[in-house]
Design a protein around this motif. Sequence first.
Motif, PDB file in Angstrom:
ATOM      1  N   GLU A 146       0.858  -1.178   0.000  1.00 18.00           N
ATOM      2  CA  GLU A 146       0.000   0.000   0.000  1.00 18.00           C
ATOM      3  C   GLU A 146       0.896   1.230   0.000  1.00 18.00           C
ATOM      4  OE1 GLU A 146      -2.614  -0.077   3.375  1.00 18.00           O
ATOM      5  OE2 GLU A 146      -3.366  -2.075   2.876  1.00 18.00           O
ATOM      6  N   LEU A 147       0.484   2.257  -0.739  1.00 16.08           N
ATOM      7  CA  LEU A 147       1.192   3.524  -0.773  1.00 16.08           C
ATOM      8  C   LEU A 147       0.220   4.616  -0.354  1.00 16.08           C
ATOM      9  CD1 LEU A 147       3.686   5.189  -1.403  1.00 16.08           C
ATOM     10  CD2 LEU A 147       3.041   5.131  -3.828  1.00 16.08           C
ATOM     11  N   TRP A 148       0.530   5.271   0.753  1.00 16.59           N
ATOM     12  CA  TRP A 148      -0.319   6.331   1.301  1.00 16.59           C
ATOM     13  C   TRP A 148       0.390   7.657   1.095  1.00 16.59           C
ATOM     14  CZ3 TRP A 148      -1.975   4.620   6.901  1.00 16.59           C
ATOM     15  CH2 TRP A 148      -2.517   3.331   6.870  1.00 16.59           C
ATOM     16  N   TRP A 149      -0.382   8.740   1.059  1.00 18.82           N
ATOM     17  CA  TRP A 149       0.197  10.071   0.907  1.00 18.82           C
ATOM     18  C   TRP A 149       0.185  10.856   2.209  1.00 18.82           C
ATOM     19  CZ3 TRP A 149       3.362   9.779  -2.713  1.00 18.82           C
ATOM     20  CH2 TRP A 149       3.095   8.985  -3.832  1.00 18.82           C
ATOM     21  N   ASP A 150      -0.358  10.296   3.257  1.00 18.31           N
ATOM     22  CA  ASP A 150      -0.213  10.815   4.619  1.00 18.31           C
ATOM     23  C   ASP A 150      -0.440   9.656   5.576  1.00 18.31           C
ATOM     24  OD1 ASP A 150      -3.048  10.545   5.235  1.00 18.31           O
ATOM     25  OD2 ASP A 150      -3.377  12.438   4.218  1.00 18.31           O
TER      26      ASP A 150
ATOM     27  N   PRO B 223       3.506  17.836   3.128  1.00 17.47           N
ATOM     28  CA  PRO B 223       3.450  16.829   2.060  1.00 17.47           C
ATOM     29  C   PRO B 223       4.814  16.572   1.413  1.00 17.47           C
ATOM     30  CG  PRO B 223       2.597  18.900   1.257  1.00 17.47           C
ATOM     31  CD  PRO B 223       2.897  19.104   2.717  1.00 17.47           C
ATOM     32  N   VAL B 224       5.715  15.954   2.161  1.00 16.60           N
ATOM     33  CA  VAL B 224       7.062  15.685   1.657  1.00 16.60           C
ATOM     34  C   VAL B 224       7.375  14.196   1.527  1.00 16.60           C
ATOM     35  CG1 VAL B 224       7.992  17.857   2.560  1.00 16.60           C
ATOM     36  CG2 VAL B 224       8.074  15.789   3.984  1.00 16.60           C
ATOM     37  N   ALA B 225       6.411  13.332   1.904  1.00 10.44           N
ATOM     38  CA  ALA B 225       6.706  11.898   1.948  1.00 10.44           C
ATOM     39  C   ALA B 225       5.567  11.068   1.391  1.00 10.44           C
ATOM     40  CB  ALA B 225       6.981  11.469   3.399  1.00 10.44           C
ATOM     41  N   GLY B 226       5.917   9.857   1.001  1.00 13.60           N
ATOM     42  CA  GLY B 226       4.966   8.787   0.749  1.00 13.60           C
ATOM     43  C   GLY B 226       5.199   7.742   1.827  1.00 13.60           C
ATOM     44  N   TYR B 227       4.157   6.993   2.180  1.00 14.39           N
ATOM     45  CA  TYR B 227       4.211   6.053   3.297  1.00 14.39           C
ATOM     46  C   TYR B 227       3.885   4.648   2.787  1.00 14.39           C
ATOM     47  CZ  TYR B 227       4.040  10.433   5.840  1.00 14.39           C
ATOM     48  OH  TYR B 227       4.311  11.700   6.293  1.00 14.39           O
ATOM     49  N   VAL B 228       4.815   3.731   2.981  1.00 18.83           N
ATOM     50  CA  VAL B 228       4.637   2.356   2.536  1.00 18.83           C
ATOM     51  C   VAL B 228       4.074   1.533   3.691  1.00 18.83           C
ATOM     52  CG1 VAL B 228       5.819   0.268   1.718  1.00 18.83           C
ATOM     53  CG2 VAL B 228       6.480   2.524   0.830  1.00 18.83           C
ATOM     54  N   HIS B 229       3.025   0.790   3.381  1.00 14.76           N
ATOM     55  CA  HIS B 229       2.394  -0.094   4.359  1.00 14.76           C
ATOM     56  C   HIS B 229       2.154  -1.457   3.728  1.00 14.76           C
ATOM     57  CE1 HIS B 229       1.471   2.681   7.655  1.00 14.76           C
ATOM     58  NE2 HIS B 229       1.407   3.589   6.706  1.00 14.76           N
TER      59      HIS B 229
ATOM     60  N   ILE C 258       7.181   7.214  -5.250  1.00 13.67           N
ATOM     61  CA  ILE C 258       7.144   8.374  -4.358  1.00 13.67           C
ATOM     62  C   ILE C 258       7.951   9.526  -4.955  1.00 13.67           C
ATOM     63  CG2 ILE C 258       7.934   9.212  -2.096  1.00 13.67           C
ATOM     64  CD1 ILE C 258       7.142   6.325  -1.056  1.00 13.67           C
ATOM     65  N   ALA C 259       9.150   9.228  -5.450  1.00 14.57           N
ATOM     66  CA  ALA C 259       9.977  10.264  -6.078  1.00 14.57           C
ATOM     67  C   ALA C 259       9.289  10.836  -7.316  1.00 14.57           C
ATOM     68  CB  ALA C 259      11.351   9.702  -6.437  1.00 14.57           C
ATOM     69  N   ALA C 260       8.669   9.978  -8.116  1.00 12.79           N
ATOM     70  CA  ALA C 260       7.975  10.436  -9.320  1.00 12.79           C
ATOM     71  C   ALA C 260       6.794  11.337  -8.964  1.00 12.79           C
ATOM     72  CB  ALA C 260       7.498   9.247 -10.149  1.00 12.79           C
ATOM     73  N   TYR C 261       6.224  11.147  -7.808  1.00 14.68           N
ATOM     74  CA  TYR C 261       5.114  11.977  -7.331  1.00 14.68           C
ATOM     75  C   TYR C 261       5.603  13.328  -6.814  1.00 14.68           C
ATOM     76  CZ  TYR C 261       0.463  12.656  -5.222  1.00 14.68           C
ATOM     77  OH  TYR C 261      -0.788  13.115  -4.888  1.00 14.68           O
ATOM     78  N   GLY C 262       6.935  13.455  -6.705  1.00 18.20           N
ATOM     79  CA  GLY C 262       7.531  14.707  -6.259  1.00 18.20           C
ATOM     80  C   GLY C 262       7.781  14.790  -4.769  1.00 18.20           C
ATOM     81  N   ARG C 263       7.708  13.666  -4.096  1.00 19.30           N
ATOM     82  CA  ARG C 263       7.973  13.645  -2.657  1.00 19.30           C
ATOM     83  C   ARG C 263       9.418  13.202  -2.436  1.00 19.30           C
ATOM     84  NH1 ARG C 263       2.792  13.365   0.376  1.00 19.30           N
ATOM     85  NH2 ARG C 263       1.413  14.583  -0.963  1.00 19.30           N
ATOM     86  N   GLU C 264      10.040  13.695  -1.382  1.00 23.44           N
ATOM     87  CA  GLU C 264      11.463  13.443  -1.168  1.00 23.44           C
ATOM     88  C   GLU C 264      11.779  12.326  -0.182  1.00 23.44           C
ATOM     89  OE1 GLU C 264      12.792  16.842   1.924  1.00 23.44           O
ATOM     90  OE2 GLU C 264      11.842  17.577   0.087  1.00 23.44           O
TER      91      GLU C 264
ATOM     92  N   ARG D 219      15.551   9.079   2.205  1.00 30.27           N
ATOM     93  CA  ARG D 219      15.463  10.050   1.118  1.00 30.27           C
ATOM     94  C   ARG D 219      15.451   9.260  -0.183  1.00 30.27           C
ATOM     95  NH1 ARG D 219      15.305  15.094   1.337  1.00 30.27           N
ATOM     96  NH2 ARG D 219      16.035  15.141   3.487  1.00 30.27           N
ATOM     97  N   VAL D 220      14.553   9.618  -1.098  1.00 32.79           N
ATOM     98  CA  VAL D 220      14.431   8.857  -2.342  1.00 32.79           C
ATOM     99  C   VAL D 220      15.097   9.612  -3.481  1.00 32.79           C
ATOM    100  CG1 VAL D 220      12.392   7.538  -1.665  1.00 32.79           C
ATOM    101  CG2 VAL D 220      12.086   9.760  -2.739  1.00 32.79           C
ATOM    102  N   ALA D 221      15.706   8.861  -4.365  1.00 35.65           N
ATOM    103  CA  ALA D 221      16.442   9.427  -5.495  1.00 35.65           C
ATOM    104  C   ALA D 221      15.492  10.132  -6.454  1.00 35.65           C
ATOM    105  CB  ALA D 221      17.192   8.326  -6.235  1.00 35.65           C
ATOM    106  N   GLY D 222      15.976  11.200  -7.035  1.00 35.70           N
ATOM    107  CA  GLY D 222      15.211  11.880  -8.069  1.00 35.70           C
ATOM    108  C   GLY D 222      14.226  12.890  -7.541  1.00 35.70           C
ATOM    109  N   ALA D 223      14.050  12.973  -6.234  1.00 36.67           N
ATOM    110  CA  ALA D 223      13.097  13.945  -5.681  1.00 36.67           C
ATOM    111  C   ALA D 223      13.799  15.297  -5.548  1.00 36.67           C
ATOM    112  CB  ALA D 223      12.582  13.484  -4.319  1.00 36.67           C
ATOM    113  N   GLY D 224      13.006  16.329  -5.619  1.00 38.45           N
ATOM    114  CA  GLY D 224      13.504  17.680  -5.383  1.00 38.45           C
ATOM    115  C   GLY D 224      14.100  18.211  -6.586  1.00 38.45           C
TER     116      GLY D 224
END
Length: 184
Positions: A81-85, A95-101, A126-132, A179-184
């Motif tokens: 599961e990928l959550w945005w909060d 809104p700087v992260a994605g959350y894996v469950h 998560i990085a593609a969504y623009g979160r770091e 920290r995920v690659a490609g973000a920021g």
Amino acid sequence: MKNTSSYAASAPLSFRRAESDGDLTELVRLRDAAARWQIECGIEQWQPGELDEDHFRRRLHEGEVWLATLGPDGPSAGAWELWWDDEPAWGAQPPVAGYVHRLMTDRRTALPGVGRVLLAEAERRIAAYGRELCRLDCLTSNDRLRRYYEDAGYAVVGEQAGKNGDGGRTYGVTLLEKRVAGAG
């Protein structure tokens, strides 16, 4: 039935968002199988029957649920599961992260190391969504899972002593992030 052991050795993983009722059944099967494996290994985290199709249906509407298969038409290799909060574990956050469950693999079909491949795909999304940051948590008492995430590059950043989780349970969790690659 396909010979999944030889198929697993030769098929690349394919990823797709879960969406149908058949996917809900498969997600429950994967979750229950992962829970049984944890119990067999002496890991106290999940219990079979804890989550049903309604849980995953809610997650489909509130976030993203991903399935990994062996090739585009092959058997399931895992899901997450990928959550945005995630306020129950992390509180209100910018809104700087994605959350894996519920990162789970199918031990009948997936080769060793597939969990890391699923985790890397979640990080890429998560990085593609623009979160770091990619964030996740595990039971405070689950040292084995904490080490698994640390070995995958995650750092412990805190604990939440009273997370309110599924089924009204309250439990302590260790909070980890990377920290995920490609973000920021």
